[in-house]
Design a protein around this motif. Structure first.
Motif, PDB file in Angstrom:
ATOM      1  N   GLY A 185      20.315  69.743  13.417  1.00  0.00           N
ATOM      2  CA  GLY A 185      19.378  68.793  14.008  1.00  0.00           C
ATOM      3  C   GLY A 185      19.194  69.070  15.485  1.00  0.00           C
ATOM      4  N   ALA A 186      18.151  68.472  16.064  1.00  0.00           N
ATOM      5  CA  ALA A 186      17.857  68.672  17.481  1.00  0.00           C
ATOM      6  C   ALA A 186      17.680  67.316  18.145  1.00  0.00           C
ATOM      7  CB  ALA A 186      16.600  69.512  17.653  1.00  0.00           C
ATOM      8  N   VAL A 187      18.280  67.157  19.321  1.00  0.00           N
ATOM      9  CA  VAL A 187      18.141  65.941  20.116  1.00  0.00           C
ATOM     10  C   VAL A 187      17.051  66.171  21.149  1.00  0.00           C
ATOM     11  CG1 VAL A 187      19.334  64.212  21.485  1.00  0.00           C
ATOM     12  CG2 VAL A 187      20.622  65.595  19.847  1.00  0.00           C
ATOM     13  N   LEU A 188      16.097  65.241  21.225  1.00  0.00           N
ATOM     14  CA  LEU A 188      15.007  65.371  22.179  1.00  0.00           C
ATOM     15  C   LEU A 188      15.350  64.673  23.486  1.00  0.00           C
ATOM     16  CD1 LEU A 188      13.634  65.639  19.245  1.00  0.00           C
ATOM     17  CD2 LEU A 188      11.519  65.230  20.481  1.00  0.00           C
ATOM     18  N   LEU A 189      14.864  65.241  24.584  1.00  0.00           N
ATOM     19  CA  LEU A 189      15.027  64.645  25.905  1.00  0.00           C
ATOM     20  C   LEU A 189      13.820  63.783  26.246  1.00  0.00           C
ATOM     21  CD1 LEU A 189      16.218  67.800  27.881  1.00  0.00           C
ATOM     22  CD2 LEU A 189      17.664  66.022  26.896  1.00  0.00           C
ATOM     23  N   ASP A 190      14.018  62.814  27.133  1.00  0.00           N
ATOM     24  CA  ASP A 190      12.869  62.114  27.689  1.00  0.00           C
ATOM     25  C   ASP A 190      12.372  62.886  28.907  1.00  0.00           C
ATOM     26  OD1 ASP A 190      14.601  61.505  29.799  1.00  0.00           O
ATOM     27  OD2 ASP A 190      14.926  59.435  29.152  1.00  0.00           O
ATOM     28  N   THR A 196      17.525  61.300  23.932  1.00  0.00           N
ATOM     29  CA  THR A 196      16.955  60.150  23.236  1.00  0.00           C
ATOM     30  C   THR A 196      17.492  60.084  21.796  1.00  0.00           C
ATOM     31  OG1 THR A 196      14.959  61.404  22.608  1.00  0.00           O
ATOM     32  CG2 THR A 196      14.881  60.155  24.663  1.00  0.00           C
ATOM     33  N   ASP A 197      16.789  60.736  20.856  1.00  0.00           N
ATOM     34  CA  ASP A 197      17.209  60.673  19.462  1.00  0.00           C
ATOM     35  C   ASP A 197      16.852  61.968  18.751  1.00  0.00           C
ATOM     36  OD1 ASP A 197      14.453  60.458  19.257  1.00  0.00           O
ATOM     37  OD2 ASP A 197      14.455  58.328  18.766  1.00  0.00           O
ATOM     38  N   THR A 198      17.180  62.049  17.461  1.00  0.00           N
ATOM     39  CA  THR A 198      16.770  63.177  16.634  1.00  0.00           C
ATOM     40  C   THR A 198      15.660  62.694  15.701  1.00  0.00           C
ATOM     41  OG1 THR A 198      18.197  62.840  14.691  1.00  0.00           O
ATOM     42  CG2 THR A 198      19.208  63.843  16.637  1.00  0.00           C
ATOM     43  N   SER A 199      15.195  63.561  14.840  1.00  0.00           N
ATOM     44  CA  SER A 199      14.131  63.165  13.906  1.00  0.00           C
ATOM     45  C   SER A 199      14.631  62.200  12.842  1.00  0.00           C
ATOM     46  CB  SER A 199      13.541  64.401  13.228  1.00  0.00           C
ATOM     47  OG  SER A 199      14.517  65.062  12.443  1.00  0.00           O
ATOM     48  N   ALA A 214      21.662  55.194  24.343  1.00  0.00           N
ATOM     49  CA  ALA A 214      20.553  55.146  25.290  1.00  0.00           C
ATOM     50  C   ALA A 214      19.963  53.738  25.371  1.00  0.00           C
ATOM     51  CB  ALA A 214      19.472  56.139  24.874  1.00  0.00           C
ATOM     52  N   PRO A 215      19.440  53.338  26.524  1.00  0.00           N
ATOM     53  CA  PRO A 215      18.833  52.015  26.673  1.00  0.00           C
ATOM     54  C   PRO A 215      17.572  51.885  25.822  1.00  0.00           C
ATOM     55  CG  PRO A 215      18.491  53.328  28.650  1.00  0.00           C
ATOM     56  CD  PRO A 215      19.440  54.101  27.793  1.00  0.00           C
ATOM     57  N   PRO A 216      17.206  50.649  25.446  1.00  0.00           N
ATOM     58  CA  PRO A 216      16.065  50.429  24.551  1.00  0.00           C
ATOM     59  C   PRO A 216      14.754  51.009  25.040  1.00  0.00           C
ATOM     60  CG  PRO A 216      17.372  48.424  24.785  1.00  0.00           C
ATOM     61  CD  PRO A 216      17.891  49.398  25.792  1.00  0.00           C
ATOM     62  N   GLN A 217      14.559  51.065  26.333  1.00  0.00           N
ATOM     63  CA  GLN A 217      13.277  51.530  26.854  1.00  0.00           C
ATOM     64  C   GLN A 217      13.114  53.049  26.769  1.00  0.00           C
ATOM     65  OE1 GLN A 217      15.623  49.984  28.590  1.00  0.00           O
ATOM     66  NE2 GLN A 217      15.946  50.899  30.614  1.00  0.00           N
ATOM     67  N   SER A 218      14.163  53.769  26.365  1.00  0.00           N
ATOM     68  CA  SER A 218      14.063  55.231  26.373  1.00  0.00           C
ATOM     69  C   SER A 218      13.883  55.850  24.993  1.00  0.00           C
ATOM     70  CB  SER A 218      15.307  55.837  27.031  1.00  0.00           C
ATOM     71  OG  SER A 218      16.453  55.590  26.247  1.00  0.00           O
TER      72      SER A 218
END
Length: 309
Positions: A185-190, A196-199, A214-218
Motif C-alpha cells: 500500500g501507499a500513504v499519501l501526503l497532504d 494522510t491515509d492510504t486507498s 492525523a487531525p480531522p481537517q487533513s
C-alpha cells in the motif's frame, strides 16, 4: 479465487434503476455526471455474520454529503433498508460468507429535466487472501509521490469515486515493493508534506503506548477509525490528533491501519524499514474490535482461505 469471485459477482443481485436486477444487467449511462465528471459519491461497508455493519451511520453520512452536492435522495427510498436487503439477497451467492456492500450516488444524467439521481447498490467479494496476508504478516507501505486531494478542492468528508490519486499511489506501491498481489500500500501526503491515509485505510502511530493519528481537517475520517479511537478511549489508551511527518512515522515503534474492509491490522514495513508487529496497544485494540463487533475477523479470514484451498 479470482475466477470464483468473478462468478459470484455475475450471480449477485443489485439495486439499479429503482429495481433489483442481476449484477450483469446494471448499466451506467454514458451521459451520467458520474462518468462525465467523476461526480460519484460512494459508500462501502462490509457484513459481519451476514448483517451490514453500521449501515445506518454509513447511509446517514452518504445522504448528508449528497445533499451538500445538491443531490436529493428522498427519504421514501430508505437506503439503509435497501442495503440490508442487498445483504439478504446475496448471502447465498457468497456461500453465507461475509462480503462488501457498495452504494453509489451521482447527480444523474445530463439534460434530465427532473434530474433524478443515479443510485446503485451492489455486493462485492471481500479480498480474503489480501486480508489474511495483512493479518498474518502485516502490510508493506511506501510514501506515494501523488498527493492527497486538499479540502480546497472538495470537503474532506466526501467519499468519492474520483480516486485517480489513490490508483496512482497503489501502482507505485506495487512497482516499488514488487507485489503484484496488491498486498502492498501507499500513504499519501497532504500539501504540507504530512501523512494522510492510504486507498483502503486510516493510519495510526504507536508512540509510548499512545495512539497518534492525523487531525480531522487533513484526511478522511472513516467509521473504522472512529470505532478504533472510541475503543482506545474505553481502554484508557491516550489518543493524540497531530500532523504526522514522514520522519515521525519512520521513527514510530509501530504503525496500525484500519478500514471498513480490513477492520484493523499492522504495517510490516514503512518505506523499507521493518516495523514491530506485536504490541500491547495493538493486541488490546484487536481484542476490543473482536468483542465490539462480535466476530474474530482474523480467524474468519484464515478459516475461509483454508476451506477454499
Amino acid at each position: 479465487m479470482r475466477g470464483r469471485t468473478f462468478i459470484r459477482m455475475n450471480n449477485t443481485i443489485a439495486w439499479s434503476q429503482n429495481a433489483w436486477l442481476p449484477y450483469s444487467h446494471v448499466r451506467f449511462a454514458l451521459d451520467d455526471f458520474g462518468l462525465l465528471q467523476s461526480a460519484v459519491l460512494v459508500d462501502r461497508l462490509r457484513t459481519v455474520r451476514s448483517l451490514p455493519l453500521d449501515a445506518d451511520d454509513h447511509i446517514e453520512r452518504l445522504v448528508v454529503n449528497a445533499a451538500t452536492l445538491g443531490i436529493n435522495i428522498p427519504e421514501s427510498m430508505r437506503l439503509a433498508q435497501l442495503v440490508r436487503q442487498c445483504a439478504e439477497k446475496n448471502q447465498e451467492q457468497f456461500d453465507c460468507q461475509d462480503f462488501s456492500i457498495v452504494t453509489l450516488v451521482t447527480p444523474g444524467r445530463v439534460g434530465d429535466a427532473g434530474r433524478e439521481p443515479t443510485i446503485i447498490i451492489h455486493a462485492a467479494a471481500l479480498p480474503w487472501e489480501r486480508l489474511d496476508h495483512w493479518y498474518q504478516h502485516g502490510q508493506d507501505l511506501i510514501v506515494a509521490s501523488a498527493r492527497n486531494v486538499p479540502a480546497a478542492c472538495w470537503p474532506i468528508e466526501f467519499k468519492t469515486r474520483a480516486r485517480l490519486h489513490y490508483y496512482l499511489a497503489d501502482r507505485q506501491a506495487d512497482a516499488v515493493i514488487n507485489k503484484a498481489s496488491a498486498h502492498a500500500g501507499a500513504v499519501l501526503l497532504d500539501l504540507e508534506g504530512n501523512l494522510t491515509d492510504t486507498s483502503t485505510a486510516n493510519l495510526m502511530l504507536v508512540e509510548d503506548n499512545q495512539l497518534v493519528t492525523a487531525p480531522p481537517q487533513s484526511c478522511y475520517q472513516g467509521f473504522s477509525l472512529q470505532r478504533t479511537l472510541r475503543l482506545a478511549n474505553e481502554l484508557g489508551i491516550a489518543v493524540r490528533r497531530e500532523p504526522i511527518s514522514v520522519e515521525r512515522a519512520t521513527a514510530a515503534r509501530q504503525i496500525l491501519l484500519c478500514g471498513s474492509v480490513g477492520m484493523l491490522w499492522c504495517a510490516r514495513s514503512f518505506d523499507g524499514q521493518l516495523k514491530l508487529r506485536d504490541s500491547s496497544v495493538f493486541d488490546q485494540l484487536k481484542q476490543a474490535w473482536i468483542s465490539d463487533i462480535g466476530l474474530d475477523f482474523v480467524d474468519q479470514s484464515r478459516r475461509i482461505l483454508s476451506l477454499s484451498h
